[in-house]
Design a protein around this motif. Structure first.
Motif, PDB file in Angstrom:
ATOM      1  N   ARG A 174     -29.919  24.030  -4.465  1.00  0.00           N
ATOM      2  CA  ARG A 174     -28.514  23.149  -3.569  1.00  0.00           C
ATOM      3  C   ARG A 174     -27.430  22.109  -4.294  1.00  0.00           C
ATOM      4  O   ARG A 174     -27.060  21.457  -3.668  1.00  0.00           O
ATOM      5  N   SER A 175     -28.225  22.360  -5.721  1.00  0.00           N
ATOM      6  CA  SER A 175     -26.977  20.836  -6.158  1.00  0.00           C
ATOM      7  C   SER A 175     -27.497  21.324  -8.151  1.00  0.00           C
ATOM      8  O   SER A 175     -28.824  22.307  -8.072  1.00  0.00           O
ATOM      9  N   ASP A 186     -22.895  19.339  -5.660  1.00  0.00           N
ATOM     10  CA  ASP A 186     -23.229  19.574  -4.337  1.00  0.00           C
ATOM     11  C   ASP A 186     -22.472  21.365  -4.268  1.00  0.00           C
ATOM     12  O   ASP A 186     -21.796  21.304  -4.560  1.00  0.00           O
ATOM     13  N   ARG A 187     -23.731  21.983  -4.290  1.00  0.00           N
ATOM     14  CA  ARG A 187     -23.560  23.347  -4.172  1.00  0.00           C
ATOM     15  C   ARG A 187     -22.245  24.000  -3.388  1.00  0.00           C
ATOM     16  O   ARG A 187     -21.662  24.662  -3.206  1.00  0.00           O
TER      17      ARG A 187
END
Length: 222
Positions: A174-175, A186-187
Motif C-alpha cells: 500500500r506504500s 501512498d500507492r
C-alpha cells in the motif's frame, strides 16, 4: 415509480482545478490531491437481513402465497442495496464534476475483473463502471472534461516524481519508496497523480500519447 422529464443542462463556471482518480475497494476512489472517499459497502451492511429472508424463501412451498411474500421481502432488500449504492455514487460523481474542470480515470475492464472469485462481490458492490458512466455524462452536462486513460498504464508502479517504474507491485503493497529519488508514496494517491498527468497529456497532445509502450486516449471531452 419512474419519471421522464426534459431539461436543459446548465454549464458550470470554469475552474482551474483538475483531478485524477484511482478507483478501488477500500476506498471507492482516491484523488490526486489525497482525498479518500471511503467505501460504505452497502451489500455487507444488509447481508444479515438478506440472508435471513433468503433462508425463509428457501423453506417456502413453490407456488404458495407465503413464498410470494418471502420473495417480495428478498426483492425489497436487494432494491434497498441498489438504491443506497446509486445514491452514494450520484453524490460522489456530482461532487467531482462540480469541483473540477478536468477529471481523469482509468478505462477498466470491469467485466473481466469481476471474474475473480475472491474480489467479484466487492467489485460488483463498488460499481466502478456505473461510477465512471455517471462522471462521463455529468461532465458533458456541465461543460467539464472527462478523460479515460488506458487500463495498462503503469499508474501504481510509476513514481510521480521522477518517473521510475517498478518491475512489479503486489496488491498488498500500500506504500513504497522510490529507489531513484527516495520519495515515499501512498500507492493510491501516487496512482491518481499519474492518472492525472497521463490524462492531461492526452488533452495536450491529442488522441494517442505513448509512454513506456502504453497508450492513453481521450474518452470524452467538451
Amino acid at each position: 415509480m419512474s419519471c421522464l422529464c426534459e431539461f436543459e443542462p446548465t454549464l458550470l463556471p470554469v475552474t482551474d482545478k483538475k483531478a485524477g482518480i484511482d478507483v478501488g475497494i477500500k476506498d471507492l476512489f482516491v484523488t490526486s490531491d489525497g482525498f479518500k472517499s471511503g467505501n460504505p459497502r452497502h451489500t455487507a451492511q444488509h447481508a444479515t437481513k438478506l440472508a435471513k429472508y433468503q433462508r425463509r424463501l428457501a423453506k417456502k412451498k413453490f407456488g404458495s402465497k407465503n413464498r410470494l411474500k418471502a420473495k417480495r421481502n428478498v426483492a425489497r432488500v436487494h432494491a434497498k442495496i441498489s438504491d443506497c449504492r446509486s445514491d452514494n455514487l450520484h453524490k460522489l460523481s456530482r461532487k467531482l464534476i462540480n469541483e473540477n474542470q478536468v477529471v481523469c480515470a482509468e478505462n477498466l475492464a470491469v467485466k473481466n475483473m469481476i471474474k475473480n472469485p475472491t474480489l467479484a462481490k466487492h467489485i460488483a458492490d463498488a460499481s466502478w463502471g456505473e461510477f465512471t458512466r455517471q462522471l462521463e455524462y455529468k461532465a458533458n452536462w456541465a461543460g467539464r472534461t472527462y478523460v479515460e486513460i488506458d487500463r495498462f498504464f503503469p499508474s501504481s508502479k510509476r513514481c510521480n516524481g521522477c518517473g521510475f517504474v517498478k518491475a512489479n507491485m503486489p496488491l498488498d503493497v500500500r506504500s513504497w519508496e522510490c529507489p531513484e529519488c527516495g520519495a515515499t508514496h501512498d500507492r493510491d494517491v501516487n496512482a491518481a497523480r499519474n492518472i492525472l498527468a497521463a490524462g492531461l497529456a492526452v488533452l495536450a497532445f491529442g488522441e494517442n500519447v505513448s509512454g513506456d509502450g502504453i497508450s492513453v486516449s481521450l474518452s470524452c471531452s467538451r
